[in-house]
Design a protein around this motif. Structure first.
Motif, PDB file in Angstrom:
ATOM      1  N   VAL A 204     -27.705  22.854   4.400  1.00 43.64           N
ATOM      2  CA  VAL A 204     -26.752  23.544   3.532  1.00 43.64           C
ATOM      3  C   VAL A 204     -27.408  24.624   2.676  1.00 43.64           C
ATOM      4  N   GLY A 205     -28.634  24.383   2.196  1.00 43.05           N
ATOM      5  CA  GLY A 205     -29.263  25.279   1.223  1.00 43.05           C
ATOM      6  C   GLY A 205     -29.225  26.752   1.580  1.00 43.05           C
ATOM      7  N   PRO A 206     -29.839  27.168   2.701  1.00 38.00           N
ATOM      8  CA  PRO A 206     -29.847  28.595   3.041  1.00 38.00           C
ATOM      9  C   PRO A 206     -28.453  29.181   3.258  1.00 38.00           C
ATOM     10  N   ILE A 207     -27.528  28.368   3.756  1.00 35.35           N
ATOM     11  CA  ILE A 207     -26.151  28.843   3.954  1.00 35.35           C
ATOM     12  C   ILE A 207     -25.510  29.117   2.598  1.00 35.35           C
ATOM     13  N   GLU A 212     -23.333  35.871   2.719  1.00 37.27           N
ATOM     14  CA  GLU A 212     -22.631  35.778   3.990  1.00 37.27           C
ATOM     15  C   GLU A 212     -22.309  34.330   4.343  1.00 37.27           C
ATOM     16  N   GLY A 213     -23.247  33.415   4.056  1.00 37.78           N
ATOM     17  CA  GLY A 213     -23.017  32.002   4.328  1.00 37.78           C
ATOM     18  C   GLY A 213     -21.877  31.439   3.492  1.00 37.78           C
ATOM     19  N   GLN A 214     -21.850  31.803   2.223  1.00 36.94           N
ATOM     20  CA  GLN A 214     -20.758  31.353   1.356  1.00 36.94           C
ATOM     21  C   GLN A 214     -19.421  31.914   1.818  1.00 36.94           C
ATOM     22  N   ALA A 215     -19.404  33.191   2.180  1.00 37.32           N
ATOM     23  CA  ALA A 215     -18.156  33.824   2.607  1.00 37.32           C
ATOM     24  C   ALA A 215     -17.625  33.178   3.885  1.00 37.32           C
ATOM     25  N   TRP A 244     -14.534  22.940  -1.369  1.00 44.32           N
ATOM     26  CA  TRP A 244     -15.511  23.943  -1.788  1.00 44.32           C
ATOM     27  C   TRP A 244     -16.453  23.369  -2.845  1.00 44.32           C
ATOM     28  N   ARG A 245     -15.892  22.653  -3.813  1.00 42.56           N
ATOM     29  CA  ARG A 245     -16.740  22.061  -4.865  1.00 42.56           C
ATOM     30  C   ARG A 245     -17.696  21.030  -4.272  1.00 42.56           C
ATOM     31  N   GLN A 246     -17.221  20.276  -3.301  1.00 41.55           N
ATOM     32  CA  GLN A 246     -18.089  19.294  -2.649  1.00 41.55           C
ATOM     33  C   GLN A 246     -19.220  19.993  -1.901  1.00 41.55           C
ATOM     34  N   PHE A 247     -18.906  21.088  -1.234  1.00 41.20           N
ATOM     35  CA  PHE A 247     -19.917  21.880  -0.536  1.00 41.20           C
ATOM     36  C   PHE A 247     -20.960  22.404  -1.508  1.00 41.20           C
ATOM     37  N   MET A 248     -20.535  22.811  -2.686  1.00 39.03           N
ATOM     38  CA  MET A 248     -21.461  23.362  -3.675  1.00 39.03           C
ATOM     39  C   MET A 248     -22.313  22.294  -4.345  1.00 39.03           C
ATOM     40  N   LYS A 249     -21.899  21.025  -4.262  1.00 39.52           N
ATOM     41  CA  LYS A 249     -22.611  19.945  -4.948  1.00 39.52           C
ATOM     42  C   LYS A 249     -23.630  19.220  -4.079  1.00 39.52           C
TER      43      LYS A 249
END
Length: 309
Positions: A204-207, A212-215, A244-249
């Motif tokens: 997940v980190g580099p994405i 571009e990964g976030q978008a 989205w919040r779960q992805f960011m955590k």
């Protein structure tokens, strides 16, 4: 009299939660293939976990042997179901409940058709575990949560009895009256996580750390939620925001189990996870280019495996 549990397989998920049940003194038997049986008889069911190690010697059976059970924990991969389901009917009685712990949703249709629908509960789990080359179950993060319940939202007597069996286990197991909603929420997150980590061949980190990964992730989530809304299921307004919040955590090192399987050259659940949603999108004439890109990448991987055989 206590419930008799049958755990189908002794892999990273079923082996872990079945092992925790056995560790707590519950009546648990594992249905395994002959190779896995020999391994377990020789070395035991070994849990190497941040929540506590255990080595257990459970009762083991293979298909064709005798026995009936009150609860079946089913945690195989979706592509294994056609080979597994014919083995189960001989182990069931009229009141047997099946708790599927597979990723996705499409397996419910298969199980409802194969068994009476009232036998199939809803179920899901969150755990980072894998099977080592020695057959040990390696559990690497603090989460080890399992939820189950009636898909009609009622708290039935059988669910309460099953929950009571799990009460003393070294795992976070809960009965839920919102299991259908919870399964769809997990389906969204798993489809997203498996999609981006397999597509970008990355944790997940580099994405997450690239614009571009976030978008891409944001657009993928929106496509999935839009597709899910075409069903009659309880898809709430906060699904996308929570995903989205779960992805960011999640930690930067996080990879979906599908990515780990891909790295090992194993089969993946492309048709069951992403493909099932694409069928819904196609039947409703939705445009889903991000989801299609993820799926195409997985199908190319499957073709590479086939060509290598």
């Amino acid at each position: 009299m206590g419930l008799k549990f049958l755990v189908v397989g002794a892999g990273a998920v079923g082996g872990y939660f079945g092992g925790r049940l056995l560790e707590a003194g519950e009546n648990v038997t594992f249905l395994v293939r002959s190779k896995r049986r020999k391994q377990l008889e020789q070395n035991g069911l070994v849990l190497q976990s941040v929540k506590g190690d255990a080595t257990l010697y459970p009762p083991l059976i293979e298909k064709g042997e005798a026995g009936t059970f009150d609860v079946i924990l089913l945690s195989t991969k979706a592509y294994q179901l056609p080979n597994v389901l014919p083995d189960l009917k001989d182990f069931m009685h009229n009141e047997t409940a099946v708790i599927p712990l597979l990723n996705g949703i499409g397996h419910l249709d298969t199980l409802d058709q194969y068994f009476n629908k009232d036998k199939v509960l809803g179920g899901l789990c969150f755990i980072e575990s894998t099977l080592t080359k020695d057959g040990h179950i390696l559990h690497t993060s603090s989460g080890h949560r399992l939820s189950f319940g009636e898909r009609n939202g009622k708290l039935s007597e059988r669910v309460e009895r099953i929950a009571a069996s799990f009460e003393k286990t070294n795992a976070d197991v809960q009965a839920s009256i919102h299991i259908s909603e919870a399964m769809w929420r997990k389906y969204l997150f798993i489809t997203t996580l498996s999609g981006i980590t397999t597509l970008f061949n990355s944790p997940v980190g580099p994405i997450r750390n690239s614009h571009e990964g976030q978008a891409f992730t944001d657009q993928l989530i929106e496509e999935i939620v839009t597709t899910m809304r075409q069903t009659d299921e309880p898809i709430k307004d906060d699904f996308a925001d929570k995903a989205w919040r779960q992805f960011m955590k999640v930690s930067e090192e996080t990879k979906a189990s599908m990515q780990k399987d891909k790295e090992k050259g194993l089969p993946v659940e492309a048709d069951h996870i992403q493909g099932y949603l694409l069928q819904i999108a196609e039947s409703n004439e939705l445009s889903t280019p991000y989801l299609q890109a993820v799926y195409a990448n997985l199908k190319v991987y499957e073709q590479m495996r086939k060509d290598a055989d």
